[in-house]
Design an enzyme around this catalytic site. Structure first.
Site, PDB file in Angstrom:
ATOM      1  N   SER A 255     -16.741 -56.735 -68.459  1.00 45.44           N
ATOM      2  CA  SER A 255     -16.057 -55.824 -67.544  1.00 45.44           C
ATOM      3  C   SER A 255     -16.998 -55.108 -66.577  1.00 45.44           C
ATOM      4  O   SER A 255     -16.554 -54.620 -65.545  1.00 45.44           O
ATOM      5  CB  SER A 255     -15.270 -54.768 -68.323  1.00 45.44           C
ATOM      6  OG  SER A 255     -16.139 -53.981 -69.105  1.00 45.44           O
TER       7      SER A 255
ATOM      8  N   ASP B  34     -13.613 -44.201 -66.453  1.00 42.78           N
ATOM      9  CA  ASP B  34     -12.756 -44.098 -67.638  1.00 42.78           C
ATOM     10  C   ASP B  34     -13.670 -43.851 -68.847  1.00 42.78           C
ATOM     11  O   ASP B  34     -14.848 -43.544 -68.675  1.00 42.78           O
ATOM     12  CB  ASP B  34     -11.825 -45.313 -67.788  1.00 42.78           C
ATOM     13  CG  ASP B  34     -12.549 -46.625 -68.052  1.00 42.78           C
ATOM     14  OD1 ASP B  34     -13.749 -46.597 -68.413  1.00 42.78           O
ATOM     15  OD2 ASP B  34     -11.911 -47.699 -67.894  1.00 42.78           O
TER      16      ASP B  34
ATOM     17  N   HIS C  28     -16.350 -46.965 -68.633  1.00 43.90           N
ATOM     18  CA  HIS C  28     -16.925 -47.594 -67.442  1.00 43.90           C
ATOM     19  C   HIS C  28     -17.366 -46.563 -66.409  1.00 43.90           C
ATOM     20  O   HIS C  28     -16.620 -45.628 -66.124  1.00 43.90           O
ATOM     21  CB  HIS C  28     -15.908 -48.549 -66.819  1.00 43.90           C
ATOM     22  CG  HIS C  28     -15.434 -49.621 -67.761  1.00 43.90           C
ATOM     23  ND1 HIS C  28     -14.262 -49.516 -68.469  1.00 43.90           N
ATOM     24  CD2 HIS C  28     -15.999 -50.797 -68.127  1.00 43.90           C
ATOM     25  CE1 HIS C  28     -14.121 -50.599 -69.229  1.00 43.90           C
ATOM     26  NE2 HIS C  28     -15.158 -51.388 -69.049  1.00 43.90           N
TER      27      HIS C  28
END
Ligand SMILES: *[C@@H]1O[C@H](CO)[C@@H](O)[C@H](O)[C@H]1NC(C)=O
Ligand SMILES: *[C@@H]1O[C@H](CO)[C@@H](O)[C@H](O)[C@H]1NC(C)=O
Length: 349
Positions: A34, A324, A327
């Site tokens: 990610s 978040d 991240h």
């Protein structure tokens, strides 16, 4: 001005122009999780997605692309720093075609890892399949640009690898199977073996300029801090120690492979210390908050839990180190990208 000076200036101008036009790196080609997925998971049946608001709210057009961020991710900034496009699109994104991918493409998949068992957890794209997509890409590139130009792109491109955090946090320390099989040291060796084979395979496929990314201080992600109540929600030292030890092994692997593989220029890109510094001294970098993310309460929300309707989500993500609970925000991604360009990728500029 004498004619000699003019001739010299013309030559200088010519050299500068030619170097500028013939960018040393014609494309950025990305593998990972990610940290560098730009939306491949949108095409995969998994919960590891972020193609909805408020993700992407600071991206061009406010568009949630599938990047786990309010805006751009490090590889977007790296591409821009190399004079290429300001974004690196996802290979599975149907709005882009092979001519876009000819200058930049990511095969990354959020939630994946070196270990096949890691990608199985959330049903995302395993690393071996990212490589299969890359082989498919090579075929399309040859069909589109012609063999000669395609081989030039393949050989001169910068390959960026950013993966490994999920092997520890989503897999080893969360599920019992690998912990029953391996001590954490042996598990690290197991992952290093996969990383070694992966780079050997990329080299066999024609890659030469490769950046192998290190792990971040993964004990300081807001999600991990939230689990450390007994220590005042401080960083989980055990995870940071593992990250540092794994990074040392990746660095050793880099030296080993540069000796063994003909023509390989592998660099180790380490985000650990710069990100730790930002987290420990946020105000030095113009941030207000580093202990929790911007989205929601900032302590556990990511993916679908990062909800557009949460009344707690911050107004200005530029003030937050994390977007978040897991991240970094766009501004942190930019600082990290600038840092790795300056400290390890500059030799390819
Ligand atoms: C991961 O799975 C692929 C496909 O089944 C297999 O070829 C590969 O050997 C596996 N990797 C490891 C390290 O077991
Ligand atoms: C890295 O290599 C050095 C020199 O060969 C060695 O002393 C060190 O133990 C290695 N580190 C790891 C983590 O394997």
């Amino acid at each position: 001005m004498g004619s000699y000076t003019i001739v010299m200036l013309c030559i200088l101008f010519f050299i500068l122009t030619v170097t500028k036009i013939r960018a040393k790196v014609p494309a950025i080609i990305v593998f990972g999780d990610s940290s560098v997925d730009a939306g491949n998971n949108n095409q995969v049946p998994t919960i590891a997605r972020s193609n909805f608001e408020p993700y992407g709210r600071d991206f061009s057009g406010g568009k949630p692309t599938g990047r786990f961020c309010n805006g751009r991710i490090p590889t977007d900034f790296i591409s821009e720093a190399f004079g290429l496009r300001p974004i690196v699109p996802a290979y599975l994104d149907p709005t882009y075609g092979i001519l876009d991918f000819a200058v930049g493409v990511t095969f990354a998949s959020a939630g994946t890892g070196y270990d096949n068992a890691t990608s199985d957890v959330l049903g995302v794209i395993p690393l071996w399949k990212e490589v299969n997509y890359y082989i498919d890409y090579q075929d399309k590139l040859k069909a589109s640009l012609g063999e000669k130009k395609a081989l030039e792109t393949i050989g001169e491109a910068l390959y960026v690898i950013s993966i490994g955090t999920n092997d520890f946090l989503e897999n080893y320390y969360t599920l019992p199977q690998r912990r029953r099989q391996y001590t954490v040291d042996v598990y690290q060796e197991f992952l290093i073996g996969i990383a070694r084979n992966f780079i050997i395979e990329l080299h066999n496929l024609g890659a030469r300029k490769i950046s192998l990314g290190g792990l971040p201080p993964m004990g300081c992600m807001p999600l991990q801090r939230a689990q450390n109540q007994e220590n005042g929600n401080d960083c989980m030292e055990i995870y940071n120690i593992v990250a540092m030890s794994f990074n040392e092994k990746l660095n050793n692997l880099t030296m080993e492979l540069n000796k063994d593989l003909h023509g390989l220029k592998l660099v180790f890109s380490n985000p650990y210390f710069i990100l730790l510094d930002i987290i420990k001294k946020p105000s030095l970098y113009g941030f207000d908050v580093s202990r929790r993310g911007c989205c929601g309460t900032g302590t556990f929300e990511m993916g679908s839990a990062c909800d557009e309707l949460s009344p707690f989500t911050c107004k200005d993500a530029n003030k937050y180190v994390f977007w978040d609970a897991f991240h970094p925000s766009e501004r942190t991604n930019k600082i990290i990208a600038d840092y790795v360009v300056k400290t390890s990728l500059h030799k390819f500029l």
